[in-house]
Motif scaffolding. Sequence first.
Motif, PDB file in Angstrom:
ATOM      1  N   GLY A  53      13.270  30.636   0.110  1.00  0.00           N
ATOM      2  CA  GLY A  53      12.924  31.870  -0.574  1.00  0.00           C
ATOM      3  C   GLY A  53      12.008  31.657  -1.766  1.00  0.00           C
ATOM      4  N   TRP A  54      11.978  30.461  -2.308  1.00  0.00           N
ATOM      5  CA  TRP A  54      11.164  30.100  -3.469  1.00  0.00           C
ATOM      6  C   TRP A  54       9.709  29.851  -3.120  1.00  0.00           C
ATOM      7  N   GLY A  55       9.402  29.550  -1.858  1.00  0.00           N
ATOM      8  CA  GLY A  55       8.046  29.206  -1.435  1.00  0.00           C
ATOM      9  C   GLY A  55       8.082  28.051  -0.459  1.00  0.00           C
ATOM     10  N   SER A  56       6.965  27.313  -0.368  1.00  0.00           N
ATOM     11  CA  SER A  56       6.870  26.240   0.613  1.00  0.00           C
ATOM     12  C   SER A  56       6.069  25.070   0.057  1.00  0.00           C
ATOM     13  N   GLN A  57       6.423  23.867   0.502  1.00  0.00           N
ATOM     14  CA  GLN A  57       5.682  22.663   0.160  1.00  0.00           C
ATOM     15  C   GLN A  57       5.057  22.094   1.421  1.00  0.00           C
ATOM     16  N   ILE A  58       3.823  21.608   1.271  1.00  0.00           N
ATOM     17  CA  ILE A  58       3.032  21.137   2.404  1.00  0.00           C
ATOM     18  C   ILE A  58       2.540  19.729   2.096  1.00  0.00           C
ATOM     19  N   LEU A  59       2.738  18.823   3.047  1.00  0.00           N
ATOM     20  CA  LEU A  59       2.278  17.440   2.918  1.00  0.00           C
ATOM     21  C   LEU A  59       0.941  17.298   3.634  1.00  0.00           C
ATOM     22  N   THR A  60       0.003  16.615   3.003  1.00  0.00           N
ATOM     23  CA  THR A  60      -1.301  16.331   3.610  1.00  0.00           C
ATOM     24  C   THR A  60      -1.769  14.975   3.123  1.00  0.00           C
ATOM     25  N   VAL A  61      -2.931  14.564   3.581  1.00  0.00           N
ATOM     26  CA  VAL A  61      -3.518  13.332   3.067  1.00  0.00           C
ATOM     27  C   VAL A  61      -4.391  13.677   1.867  1.00  0.00           C
ATOM     28  N   GLU A  62      -4.374  12.819   0.874  1.00  0.00           N
ATOM     29  CA  GLU A  62      -5.050  13.116  -0.389  1.00  0.00           C
ATOM     30  C   GLU A  62      -6.547  13.294  -0.206  1.00  0.00           C
ATOM     31  N   HIS A  63      -7.147  12.523   0.687  1.00  0.00           N
ATOM     32  CA  HIS A  63      -8.606  12.637   0.821  1.00  0.00           C
ATOM     33  C   HIS A  63      -9.042  13.999   1.359  1.00  0.00           C
ATOM     34  N   VAL A  64      -8.145  14.734   1.992  1.00  0.00           N
ATOM     35  CA  VAL A  64      -8.480  16.079   2.468  1.00  0.00           C
ATOM     36  C   VAL A  64      -8.722  17.018   1.296  1.00  0.00           C
ATOM     37  N   ILE A  65      -7.935  16.911   0.244  1.00  0.00           N
ATOM     38  CA  ILE A  65      -8.047  17.860  -0.866  1.00  0.00           C
ATOM     39  C   ILE A  65      -8.696  17.263  -2.111  1.00  0.00           C
ATOM     40  N   HIS A  66      -9.144  16.001  -2.017  1.00  0.00           N
ATOM     41  CA  HIS A  66      -9.759  15.343  -3.165  1.00  0.00           C
ATOM     42  C   HIS A  66     -10.989  16.124  -3.634  1.00  0.00           C
TER      43      HIS A  66
END
Length: 124
Positions: free
Chosen positions: A72-85
């Motif tokens: 209910g608080w929201g969501s956490q998403i795992l990705t690779v750092e170079h995608v969002i760098h």
Amino acid sequence: MRLQLLALFAAFVLAGCSGSAHPQEGDPFVRAFATLRPSVVLFTMKIPSDDPKKKGGWDDAYGTGLVIASGGWGSQILTVEHVIHDARDLKVTIRDRKTVPVKTIARDEADDLALVETREPDLP
């Protein structure tokens, strides 16, 4: 350390997938995909352009991530750092093609992992 635990969790989920009605039938990668597909999100963002003609400009970029925690608080998403760098205007597309903003809450360039969060609740 937190990102390493999240990566370990994601690997555990991948290793234990059996979303098929007949878990022993078919390719294990296909079963893993079918199980995880609802949790996969598409990142859209702007990144610094590599094009010399666009000096100082921004290009559209894309990547993927996996919902690893949601409530209910929201969501956490795992990705690779170079995608969002170096990204700005970071958003994810979820569920029925709904696009929502996200913020980076942890990143580790050495392990190439990042954790982002959205207020969107109860994602698969």
